[in-house]
Enzyme design. Structure first.
Site, PDB file in Angstrom:
ATOM      1  N   GLN A  10       1.531   8.332   8.185  1.00 15.90           N
ATOM      2  CA  GLN A  10       0.824   7.129   8.567  1.00 15.90           C
ATOM      3  C   GLN A  10       1.415   6.208   9.589  1.00 15.90           C
ATOM      4  OE1 GLN A  10       1.850   8.371   5.697  1.00 15.90           O
ATOM      5  NE2 GLN A  10       0.345   7.475   3.867  1.00 15.90           N
ATOM      6  N   ASP A  13       2.001  -1.999  -2.577  1.00 13.19           N
ATOM      7  CA  ASP A  13       0.924  -1.576  -3.248  1.00 13.19           C
ATOM      8  C   ASP A  13       0.818  -2.411  -4.346  1.00 13.19           C
ATOM      9  OD1 ASP A  13      -0.855   0.843  -1.980  1.00 13.19           O
ATOM     10  OD2 ASP A  13       1.317   0.685  -1.310  1.00 13.19           O
ATOM     11  N   ARG A  33      -7.358   5.926  -6.961  1.00 11.53           N
ATOM     12  CA  ARG A  33      -5.787   5.508  -6.387  1.00 11.53           C
ATOM     13  C   ARG A  33      -5.311   4.588  -7.648  1.00 11.53           C
ATOM     14  NH1 ARG A  33      -4.306   6.119  -0.972  1.00 11.53           N
ATOM     15  NH2 ARG A  33      -2.288   6.336  -1.835  1.00 11.53           N
ATOM     16  N   LYS A  75       5.153   2.607  -0.032  1.00  8.27           N
ATOM     17  CA  LYS A  75       4.912   3.975   0.559  1.00  8.27           C
ATOM     18  C   LYS A  75       6.253   4.601   0.205  1.00  8.27           C
ATOM     19  CE  LYS A  75       2.404   5.786   1.512  1.00  8.27           C
ATOM     20  NZ  LYS A  75       1.437   6.630   0.602  1.00  8.27           N
ATOM     21  N   ALA A 131      -3.756  -0.839   0.516  1.00 11.09           N
ATOM     22  CA  ALA A 131      -4.284  -1.351  -0.667  1.00 11.09           C
ATOM     23  C   ALA A 131      -5.353  -2.537  -0.505  1.00 11.09           C
ATOM     24  CB  ALA A 131      -2.939  -2.204  -1.503  1.00 11.09           C
ATOM     25  N   ARG A 157      -7.358   3.614   3.762  1.00  9.85           N
ATOM     26  CA  ARG A 157      -6.086   3.615   2.971  1.00  9.85           C
ATOM     27  C   ARG A 157      -5.492   2.114   3.175  1.00  9.85           C
ATOM     28  NH1 ARG A 157      -3.254   2.867   6.550  1.00  9.85           N
ATOM     29  NH2 ARG A 157      -1.708   2.502   5.421  1.00  9.85           N
TER      30      ARG A 157
END
Length: 351
Positions: free
Chosen positions: A195, A236, A90, A247, A49, A47
C-alpha cells in the site's frame, strides 16, 4: 497537481477508485449491489478505515432502496441482516461497524418505509461529507505539531484515497503542498500488498509532495541516515488506553521512534476510537490469505506448501505514542483519561 479522491457519489450511483490497479491504472468501479460492496472491501479495491465505512454506508443505503417489505419491522430485519453481512468484510477497522450502526439508528426514526429509505441515503451522504471536513481538521492539527519538522516517515496509506479527502496521516502533507510548505516524506513500501509503494507514493506525487520510497526493513537505517524528525501513521482502531491497531509494521516504527527519541504520532478521526475495549489485547486482528506473502504480482516467490502467518495489523501500545491527532484536537497521554475528555464520550461507549 491535485488530490485524488477514492469515492464518488453522483446521481445515486457509487463509484470507487479501484486501488488494486493503482498506480499503473486509474480505474473507477461502479458498485451496483451489496455483494459488489462486500467484494470491494474484502479484496482491497477500497481500503482505509474511513473509506471502508463510507463505502459500506452507501452500500447499505442503496441496498435498502430495493427492499420489498410491507412493514417497518420487516424493513429493519432486512437492514440488520445486510448490515451484519457487510460488517463481516473487515473485522479490525472500527469505522465499518460504526457507519453501519449509525445508519440503522437513523432508520429507526422513520415513520414510513419510504422515509426510512430516504433517511439512509441522506445519512450516508452526511458521513461522507463529515469525513472530508474531519480530515481537513486533522491535517490542520498535524501541521501545528509538524511546524518545525519536515522530514517525516510513514507506513501504509492513510491518505486521500483511504478517506473522503486529504486523509489522516497524509493530510498535513496535502495541506502543506496547497500552502507551499515543503515536506520530505519517506514512505515504507508496506508489505505484503505494497500500500505504501502503490498508493502513498502515487497519491503524494499527484499532490506535488516530495516523497521517497523505502522497503519496510530500511526504516531503522533511514531514520539515522536521512535525519527523520517524526513518524506519523493512521489507525484502524484505537481503544480506551490508547493502544492502536494499524497496518502490520506500525509497531516496528513505534519502537524505532522510541529508540531514536523522535515523536511518533497517530492520526485518526473520532470514529476510529472504540472505548468499549480496554486495551489492545482485545482487538480482533484480521489474518489474510497466505498467497499475499508467497506470491508477488501473481508470481510465486516461496516454496510450495510454505507455512504462512499473515496478520494484516499489529497493535502499538499507547505508551509509545507521543500524541493522537483527531479532528477535535490533539490527545496526549494519559490516554485513559484524556481520550474521553476530548471526545466527549464516557467509558464503555463507542465514539
Amino acid at each position: 497537481m491535485s488530490i485524488p479522491l477514492s469515492i464518488e457519489w453522483t446521481n445515486k450511483k457509487l463509484r470507487i477508485i479501484n486501488q488494486q490497479k493503482l498506480p499503473l491504472e486509474v480505474d473507477y468501479l461502479t458498485l451496483e449491489t451489496i455483494e459488489d460492496v462486500y467484494d470491494a472491501i474484502v479484496t482491497l479495491k477500497v481500503r482505509g478505515a474511513p473509506a471502508i465505512g463510507i463505502t459500506a454506508a452507501y452500500g447499505l443505503a442503496r441496498a435498502a432502496q430495493h427492499y420489498e417489505t410491507n412493514t417497518l419491522e420487516e424493513f429493519y430485519q432486512h437492514l440488520e441482516k445486510d448490515a451484519l453481512y457487510l460488517g463481516e468484510s473487515r473485522p479490525t477497522a472500527v469505522n465499518l461497524v460504526w457507519a453501519l450502526d449509525r445508519l440503522q439508528r437513523v432508520a429507526k426514526d422513520a415513520a414510513t418505509i419510504q422515509e426510512a429509505k430516504e433517511l439512509l441515503l441522506e445519512e450516508a451522504i452526511v458521513i461522507h461529507k463529515e469525513d472530508e471536513a474531519s480530515c481537513r481538521n486533522i491535517g490542520e492539527f498535524a501541521l501545528s505539531l509538524l511546524e518545525n519538522q519536515t522530514k517525516v516517515l510513514t507506513i501504509c496509506n492513510a491518505g486521500s484515497i483511504a478517506t473522503a479527502k486529504y486523509g489522516t496521516a497524509l493530510a498535513p502533507f496535502h495541506l502543506g503542498s496547497e500552502r507551499g510548505k515543503r515536506f520530505e516524506v519517506f514512505a515504507c513500501e508496506t508489505r505484503p500488498v505494497f500500500q505504501g509503494s502503490r498508493l502513498t507514493v502515487w497519491e503524494l506525487q499527484q499532490s506535488g509532495v516530495d516523497v521517497t520510497l523505502i522497503t519496510d526493513s530500511m526504516a531503522a537505517h533511514t531514520i539515522g541516515a536521512k535525519g527523520i524528525e517524526a513518524i506519523i501513521v493512521g489507525a484502524d482502531r484505537i481503544v480506551a488506553n490508547g493502544d492502536t491497531a494499524n497496518k502490520i509494521g506500525t509497531l516496528n516504527l513505534a519502537l524505532l521512534a522510541a529508540a531514536y527519541q523522535i515523536p511518533f504520532y497517530v492520526a485518526a478521526p473520532s470514529s476510529t476510537f472504540d472505548l468499549t475495549i480496554e486495551n489492545g489485547k482485545e482487538i480482533p486482528i484480521e489474518e489474510r490469505p497466505s498467497d499475499e506473502i508467497t506470491h508477488v504480482a501473481g508470481k510465486q516467490v516461496a516454496p510450495l506448501n510454505t507455512k504462512v502467518f499473515n496478520p494484516a495489523f499489529d497493535v502499538t501500545p499507547g505508551k509509545y505514542i507521543t500524541a493522537i491527532i483527531t479532528e477535535k484536537g490533539i490527545i496526549y497521554p494519559e490516554y485513559t483519561k484524556n481520550i474521553p475528555a476530548l471526545l466527549g464520550t464516557e467509558k464503555g461507549e463507542r465514539s
